[in-house]
Each structure stands twice: as structure tokens, then as C-alpha cells.
Write an enzyme that holds these catalytic residues in place. Structure first.
Site, PDB file in Angstrom:
ATOM      1  N   HIS A 122      -4.841  -5.893 -12.727  1.00 49.92           N
ATOM      2  CA  HIS A 122      -4.095  -6.330 -11.453  1.00 49.92           C
ATOM      3  C   HIS A 122      -5.040  -7.319 -10.949  1.00 49.92           C
ATOM      4  CE1 HIS A 122      -2.200  -6.060  -7.503  1.00 49.92           C
ATOM      5  NE2 HIS A 122      -1.163  -5.517  -8.293  1.00 49.92           N
ATOM      6  N   ASP A 199      -8.643   2.250 -12.058  1.00 46.25           N
ATOM      7  CA  ASP A 199      -7.804   1.889 -11.124  1.00 46.25           C
ATOM      8  C   ASP A 199      -6.507   2.680 -11.402  1.00 46.25           C
ATOM      9  OD1 ASP A 199      -5.391   0.814 -10.001  1.00 46.25           O
ATOM     10  OD2 ASP A 199      -5.824  -1.212 -10.426  1.00 46.25           O
ATOM     11  N   GLN A 202      -1.223   3.154 -11.104  1.00 47.36           N
ATOM     12  CA  GLN A 202       0.012   3.284 -12.289  1.00 47.36           C
ATOM     13  C   GLN A 202      -0.140   4.517 -13.042  1.00 47.36           C
ATOM     14  OE1 GLN A 202       2.633   1.582 -11.794  1.00 47.36           O
ATOM     15  NE2 GLN A 202       1.952  -0.223 -10.523  1.00 47.36           N
ATOM     16  N   LYS A 225       3.018   4.619  -3.896  1.00 40.38           N
ATOM     17  CA  LYS A 225       3.314   4.660  -5.478  1.00 40.38           C
ATOM     18  C   LYS A 225       3.786   6.114  -6.038  1.00 40.38           C
ATOM     19  CE  LYS A 225       0.998   0.065  -6.590  1.00 40.38           C
ATOM     20  NZ  LYS A 225       2.218  -0.757  -6.665  1.00 40.38           N
ATOM     21  N   CYS A 363       1.302  -9.765 -10.399  1.00 34.55           N
ATOM     22  CA  CYS A 363      -0.235  -9.818  -9.818  1.00 34.55           C
ATOM     23  C   CYS A 363      -0.945  -9.356 -10.916  1.00 34.55           C
ATOM     24  CB  CYS A 363      -0.375  -8.856  -8.814  1.00 34.55           C
ATOM     25  SG  CYS A 363       0.391  -9.040  -7.375  1.00 34.55           S
TER      26      CYS A 363
HETATM   27  N1  PLP Z   1      -3.553  -1.757  -9.358  1.00 36.09           N
HETATM   28  C1  PLP Z   1      -2.390  -1.840 -10.114  1.00 36.09           C
HETATM   29  C2  PLP Z   1      -2.367  -1.595 -11.464  1.00 36.09           C
HETATM   30  C3  PLP Z   1      -1.163  -1.976  -9.435  1.00 36.09           C
HETATM   31  O1  PLP Z   1       0.020  -1.891 -10.101  1.00 36.09           O
HETATM   32  C4  PLP Z   1      -1.025  -2.260  -8.006  1.00 36.09           C
HETATM   33  C5  PLP Z   1       0.118  -2.495  -7.463  1.00 36.09           C
HETATM   34  O2  PLP Z   1       1.047  -2.989  -7.788  1.00 36.09           O
HETATM   35  C6  PLP Z   1      -2.511  -2.343  -7.446  1.00 36.09           C
HETATM   36  C7  PLP Z   1      -3.545  -1.920  -8.152  1.00 36.09           C
HETATM   37  C8  PLP Z   1      -2.508  -2.633  -5.948  1.00 36.09           C
HETATM   38  O3  PLP Z   1      -1.790  -1.645  -5.348  1.00 36.09           O
HETATM   39  P1  PLP Z   1      -1.519  -1.725  -3.756  1.00 36.09           P
HETATM   40  O4  PLP Z   1      -0.802  -2.785  -3.420  1.00 36.09           O
HETATM   41  O5  PLP Z   1      -0.755  -0.304  -3.275  1.00 36.09           O
HETATM   42  O6  PLP Z   1      -2.913  -1.690  -2.878  1.00 36.09           O
END
Ligand code: PLP
Length: 404
Positions: A122, A199, A202, A225, A363
Site C-alpha cells: 500500500h 503492515d 489487512q 478496519k 493505493c
Molecule cells: N496498509 C494497507 C495494506 C491498507 O489496506 C491500508 C488501507 O487501506 C493502509 C495500510 C492504510 O490504512 P489507514 O488508511 O487506515 O491508515
């Protein structure tokens, strides 16, 4: 017994209609809906406890502080960290990754050092490292993947040099659904004396996470999430590293003593928590984690795995269907295109049928480039989704396909 229909009653929004059709909410990768216990906790705290935490001697402030710190313990338990000192509250995964890149970068990286990420990251695990590049000339190295969306582990092993200082990878891809073999990734990195950040945006909502079992050095996730409120998330870090890292932001809460000549910093985790935290949201997050624990993360995972298996089987039968992400270990995310229908058209028409999916690059533009596409439609499942909803998705796609 996992009774999904009973569970759905905990989520009032699932009962609503859009365009006079029952809502089919399949955009859980972006954010999840909230059970009553979470929303009630927000309302109750504002109505009956609200006061700023940590600083007050008065009753409400102490009660709010107790709730806030009890939430930290709930998070610790949920991911099995050793100590609450290792649990830093942030605004979400994005802030967690920015904190990490800034602070780890300051403490441990110098010009020429290398950070390994993967092709399926991401943007929040790419751009913070690039921001660091404006201060330190670090090099980003990228683990490639095969066409099924699985990381190439031999290529990964070959990326290490004496300049590698950190590996930072997604536990689960928000586009492909691939569950990366992070335990193995960590073991290999540790073999080179290199720490690993995960990270977990997900993964945490879908599969049990045990940071000690993984031996992760850092682990980030977002409250919203995992059925919690927006605006709150977590960065877990091993105490040894966090102790050596400088604060990310300055202000109240993160200090011990301040004078114009010299300021000393607070102990962990407060050193990284400048300013008033969203203490109402942390209580809500704890309620969400308790809700998941009561259902059992293993049970949630089993339910969602079955949904994913069923959806993959049904969607493969649709003419012209292209699914991106066919990893053996796959989570509750399905990205797809149908024939030459533009993802935005498909998403918009599904919306008119009451089916909420996400469209676009999610993203993850470097991943889109690797796949040779601009974007996909993404259906992502949660603990409250049903096979009937997948049938509705399949019927919706068929309907749109016939229109084109
Ligand atoms: N990392 C991953 C794999 C994601 O899917 C997301 C959000 O879609 C994020 C990071 C960023 O999360 P947030 O927007 O809650 O900070």
C-alpha cells in the site's frame, strides 16, 4: 456455533437499503461497519466520562485515563505483545508507518542504507520511506511476485546486503488478498540481523495475530478496519528498538521536563504520543477487539475463508472474469475485471444494485503497474458477510456483463 445472521443484528447499518435495495456491503478492506457495542461505548464515554486523560487529578480525568490505559492492555492482549510499553496509539496504519519511517530512520538509517519492501505494498508503506529519502539517501529494494500474487522468496533472500537495515512488508495485500509468509520473511531477515516491520492493516481484522510468535519487530494496524472507530490505530514495536528511537512529534504528554534549555522525554509508550490522544476512540477500539475475541478470531477466519472459497469458485464461472490474486494462502479480498468493462463502470453499476465495492488502484499503484492494469473492482469480506451476498454480487456482475 458461528451464526452470521445473528451476528448481523449487531450491525444496524447492515439492515438499511440503498436505491431501495438491501445494502450488500463488500468494501470492508476500506473500512468495516461497527457493532452496537462499539458505537454505544463512544456515546457512553462522551455522555458520562469525558475528560482529558493523564493530566487531571479529578475523578472524570482519572476514569477516562483508566479506560484509555485499559484499552492499551486490551490491544496488548489481542496481538500478544509482551508489554503495554510496546503499544503506541496512533491515528491508524498510515500514521504508524510514518512514525516508524521517521523515527527508525532517524535512529538507525544513514545514507546508502537499504530498506526492503514488496511490490504489493500500500502507498502508506512506500511513500513514508520516500519522504525519508529527502533527508537520508536510503535505497528502497522491492521483493517481486509471481503471476498468482505470491512473493518470490528466493529473490527476497537475494536482496540482502550488509547495508540492509529493515524489511517492511504487508501481512495481507489489500488488492490480491495474498497472505504473505511473514513468519518466514522475519526469520530470514533475522538471520541477517535485520528487523522487520509488518503492515497488518489487512490481516488483523481477519486472522489471529501473535506478534511474539511472528517475532515481528514492528506491527501496525488501523482500528476502523477491525470494526473499531476511525482515527485510531496502533504501532507495536519491540521495546529495545522503541527505546532507541527519537520522538516523532513534540508537545504535551511526550515529555518528562521542559525548559528552554533542555527537554527530557517521557517513558514508553508516551514518548511517541504527543498531544491529547483520541481516548474515546481507544475505548471503542478495545470494545471492537473484545467483540472479535468473543466471536473468536479463528472462527472469523474460518467463516471468511469459506466465503472467499465460495466467491472465487462462483466468480471464476463468469465469462470474461479475470481475478488478480490467486495465491495459495489468500484472504477475504477479491480484485477483478470482467471483459473490457472499465472498473469504474462496473463499480458504479453494481452500486446501483445496492452492492458496495471499491474501484481504482487501491493505493497500490506500483502493484497495478506490475499487473499491467490501471485498476480493478475489489470485493472484500468481513465477519458479517453471507453467501447470499456473494450470490448477489455474482448476479450483479452477470447483469452488468450482459448490458455491455
Ligand atoms: N496498509 C494497507 C495494506 C491498507 O489496506 C491500508 C488501507 O487501506 C493502509 C495500510 C492504510 O490504512 P489507514 O488508511 O487506515 O491508515
Amino acid at each position: 456455533m458461528y451464526d452470521v445472521y445473528k451476528i448481523r443484528e449487531d450491525f444496524p447499518i447492515l439492515g438499511r437499503e440503498v436505491y431501495k435495495r438491501p445494502l450488500v456491503y463488500l468494501d470492508n478492506g476500506a473500512t468495516t461497519q461497527k457493532p452496537r457495542v462499539v458505537v454505544d461505548s463512544l456515546v457512553n464515554e462522551y455522555y458520562s466520562v469525558n475528560a482529558n486523560v493523564h493530566r487531571g487529578v479529578h475523578f472524570l480525568s482519572q476514569q477516562a485515563t483508566e479506560l484509555h490505559e485499559a484499552s492499551r492492555e486490551t490491544v496488548r492482549r489481542f496481538i500478544n505483545a509482551r508489554s503495554i510499553s510496546e503499544i503506541i496509539f496512533t491515528r491508524g496504519t498510515t500514521e504508524s508507518m510514518n512514525l516508524l519511517a521517521y523515527s527508525f530512520g532517524e535512529a538507525f538509517l544513514k545514507d546508502g542504507d537499504e530498506v526492503i519492501v514488496s511490490v504489493m505494498e500500500h502507498h502508506s508503506n512506500i511513500v513514508p520511506w520516500q519522504l525519508l529519502q529527502s533527508r537520508k539517501n536510503i535505497v528502497l529494494k522491492v521483493i517481486p511476485m509471481n503471476d498468482k500474487g505470491e512473493l518470490l522468496m528466493d529473490e527476497y533472500k537475494a536482496l540482502f546486503t550488509e547495508k540492509t537495515k529493515l524489511v517492511s512488508v504487508a501481512h495481507v495485500s489489500n488488492v490480491l488478498g495474498t497472505i504473505n509468509p511473514v513468519k518466514e520473511i522475519i526469520k530470514i531477515a533475522h538471520g541477517h540481523g535485520v528487523p522487520v516491520a509488518i503492515d497488518g492493516a489487512q490481516s488483523t481484522p481477519h486472522i489471529p495475530v501473535d506478534v511474539q510468535d511472528l517475532d515481528a519487530d514492528f506491527f501496525a494496524f488501523s482500528g476502523h478496519k477491525i470494526y473499531g472507530p476511525t482515527g485510531v490505530g496502533v504501532l507495536y514495536g519491540k521495546e529495545d528498538f522503541l527505546e532507541k528511537m527519537p520522538p516523532y512529534q513534540g508537545g504535551g504528554e511526550m515529555i518528562q521536563n521542559v525548559s528552554f534549555e533542555k527537554t527530557t522525554f517521557n517513558d514508553l509508550p508516551f514518548k511517541f504520543e504527543a498531544g491529547t490522544p483520541d481516548y474515546v476512540a481507544t475505548t471503542g477500539l478495545a470494545k471492537a477487539l473484545d467483540y472479535c475475541s468473543a466471536l473468536g478470531m479463528e472462527n472469523i477466519a474460518a467463516h471468511e475463508q469459506e466465503l472467499t472459497r465460495y466467491a472465487m469458485e462462483r466468480m471464476h464461472q463468469i465469462e470474461g472474469m479475470r481475478i488478480f490474486g490467486e495465491a495459495k494462502e489468500k484472504d477475504a479480498v477479491i480484485s477483478f475485471l470482467v471483459g473490457d468493462i472499465h472498473h469504474l463502470d462496473l463499480g458504479t453499476l453494481l452500486d446501483r444494485l445496492g452492492i458496495a465495492v471499491r474501484t481504482g488502484h487501491h493505493c497500490a499503484e506500483p502493484l497495478m503497474r506490475r499487473l499491467g492494469i490501471e485498476g480493478t473492482v475489489r470485493a472484500s469480506f468481513a465477519l458479517y458477510n453471507t453467501k447470499e451476498e456473494i450470490d448477489a454480487l455474482v448476479a450483479g456482475i452477470e447483469r452488468v456483463r450482459k448490458m455491455f
